[in-house]
Design a protein around this motif. Structure first.
Motif, mmCIF file in Angstrom:
data_model
loop_
_atom_site.group_PDB
_atom_site.id
_atom_site.type_symbol
_atom_site.label_atom_id
_atom_site.label_comp_id
_atom_site.label_asym_id
_atom_site.label_seq_id
_atom_site.Cartn_x
_atom_site.Cartn_y
_atom_site.Cartn_z
ATOM 1 N N LEU A 254 0.798 -1.092 -0.012
ATOM 2 C CA LEU A 254 0.136 0.103 -0.115
ATOM 3 C C LEU A 254 0.795 1.288 -0.124
ATOM 4 O O LEU A 254 0.488 2.333 -0.228
ATOM 5 C CB LEU A 254 -0.884 0.096 1.144
ATOM 6 C CG LEU A 254 -2.029 -0.933 1.268
ATOM 7 C CD1 LEU A 254 -2.823 -1.088 2.543
ATOM 8 C CD2 LEU A 254 -3.019 -0.728 0.003
ATOM 9 N N ASN B 68 -0.432 0.061 -5.194
ATOM 10 C CA ASN B 68 -1.475 0.568 -4.219
ATOM 11 C C ASN B 68 -2.792 0.709 -4.962
ATOM 12 O O ASN B 68 -3.835 0.968 -4.255
ATOM 13 C CB ASN B 68 -1.367 1.568 -3.213
ATOM 14 C CG ASN B 68 -1.094 2.944 -3.912
ATOM 15 O OD1 ASN B 68 -1.138 3.047 -5.078
ATOM 16 N ND2 ASN B 68 -0.502 3.902 -3.086
ATOM 17 N N HIS C 185 -7.861 5.560 -1.699
ATOM 18 C CA HIS C 185 -6.675 5.976 -2.716
ATOM 19 C C HIS C 185 -6.922 7.571 -3.154
ATOM 20 O O HIS C 185 -5.746 8.025 -3.184
ATOM 21 C CB HIS C 185 -7.005 4.884 -3.928
ATOM 22 C CG HIS C 185 -5.763 5.046 -4.749
ATOM 23 N ND1 HIS C 185 -5.545 5.677 -5.822
ATOM 24 C CD2 HIS C 185 -4.632 4.033 -4.702
ATOM 25 C CE1 HIS C 185 -4.607 5.458 -6.507
ATOM 26 N NE2 HIS C 185 -3.826 4.500 -5.792
#
Length: 357
Positions: A107, A113, A156
């Protein structure tokens, strides 16, 4: 100095923030005994395999409506795709449990990620494919998958806004968290009859795609060439117009729709470009090349649906060739992946060396 990631070849080199910062951070994160673990080396980018096969199953179900292909073939494809997706989720679940440090390192990587959110996207596609067999299971999967995809997309997006990534780390994988998730959510919602909510999801995906598209083309035109280990992410370039066209077709029942034809035209352009570029710039096969499968199968499905709805010009001419091409692509990817697995080369090398090969 370049940062090493733990992907399957979708991305193993990337730079973010200052040069070498993430490399040191991630190598410190993963102790030697963990980085050599098979579970720790299982990358989220492998979800692209399940995404391609789930979309492949949906394509065959639509083909059954168009050409009355045997029920047994369709059922077999759906079962295989569902079992494969369950296996991928299980493996990544084991990684979350037994190698959480490796997950955190994944991540922290600006390319890798983008992929964990595919878990939710794949659940939604699986929900669409199993709807004819179990409405209850399908509904549960769609709800869980939608929640995972939306939650990951929001996380995100905030991550990028809070800490900018280097231009060299901008790859087509950026489409996945928000654009792809929104398109598939739209497909799922429209399949279950929630058209107005599906329109909202389609809008979120469409404008997210267009925004990212301009950035990526600037990067590809004027930035440094993609590192060899992340070049296979170019296969994702086909997905946005193809999946958007499928989401739009689910909502629009009008044959001969100009907008969907425009989307198909752009998807075909991307297919030609990606088909010409990838074989020349990707030196060896890796599971990362499954990134092209999602867009290819979605495009074929869109054209099949248009043919079913009476689009007798464009769709009738293109449906069978695109269906055949998608089948050939999936067969090739499957055979090459099995060969990689049999030779022990499917999983990426351990971080910090080749000791796990």
């Amino acid at each position: 100095m370049k940062a090493r990631s733990e992907s399957d070849g979708v991305a193993q080199l990337s730079g973010v923030r200052s040069e070498g910062a993430v490399a040191a951070e991630r190598e410190a994160m993963i102790p030697p005994q963990t980085e050599r673990s098979l579970i720790a080396r299982f990358p989220a980018s492998f979800f692209a395999i399940g995404l391609g096969t789930s979309s492949f199953a949906v394509m065959w179900q639509v083909a059954h409506q168009l050409w009355t292909v045997p029920d047994g073939i369709v059922l077999a494809v759906v079962i295989v795709a569902t079992c494969l997706w369950a296996a991928l989720l299980t493996f990544y679940g084991l990684k979350l449990w037994f190698a959480p440090v490796a997950v955190r390192a994944e991540l922290a990587d600006p390319v890798q990620n983008c992929f964990p959110g595919l878990a939710g996207i794949g659940m939604m596609l699986t929900a669409v494919s199993i709807l004819p067999f179990s409405a209850a299971s399908s509904t549960i999967l769609l709800c869980i998958g939608g929640a995972v995809a939306v939650g990951f997309g929001l996380w995100h997006s905030q991550l990028i806004w809070k800490s900018a990534i280097a231009l060299s780390d901008a790859t087509p994988a950026l489409y996945l968290p928000v654009a792809a998730g929104s398109f598939v959510l739209s497909i799922g919602l429209s399949t279950f009859g929630h058209s107005e909510w599906a329109q909202l999801a389609l809008g979120a995906g469409l404008f997210s795609w267009l925004t990212i598209d301009s950035v990526l083309f600037y990067r590809l035109y004027f930035g440094e060439p993609l590192q060899e280990q992340i070049r296979s992410t170019l296969g994702v370039q086909l997905a946005p117009p193809a999946v958007c066209s499928l989401a739009y077709t689910n909502l629009s029942g009008t044959p001969g729709d100009v907008f969907v034809h425009c989307l198909i035209g752009y998807a075909m352009l991307q297919a030609v470009i990606v088909g010409g570029v990838l074989p020349r710039i990707v030196r060896r096969f890796s599971a990362g090349l499954w990134s092209v499968s999602f867009g290819a199968t979605a495009l074929a499905t869109t054209i099949e649906k248009l043919a079913i709805r009476g689009d007798t010009g464009l769709a009738t001419a293109l449906a069978l060739p695109f269906f055949a091409a998608a089948n050939v692509l999936i067969a090739w990817l499957t055979v090459k992946t099995i060969i990689l697995a049999m030779t022990g080369s499917l999983l990426p090398a351990p971080l910090g060396g080749q000791a796990g090969r």
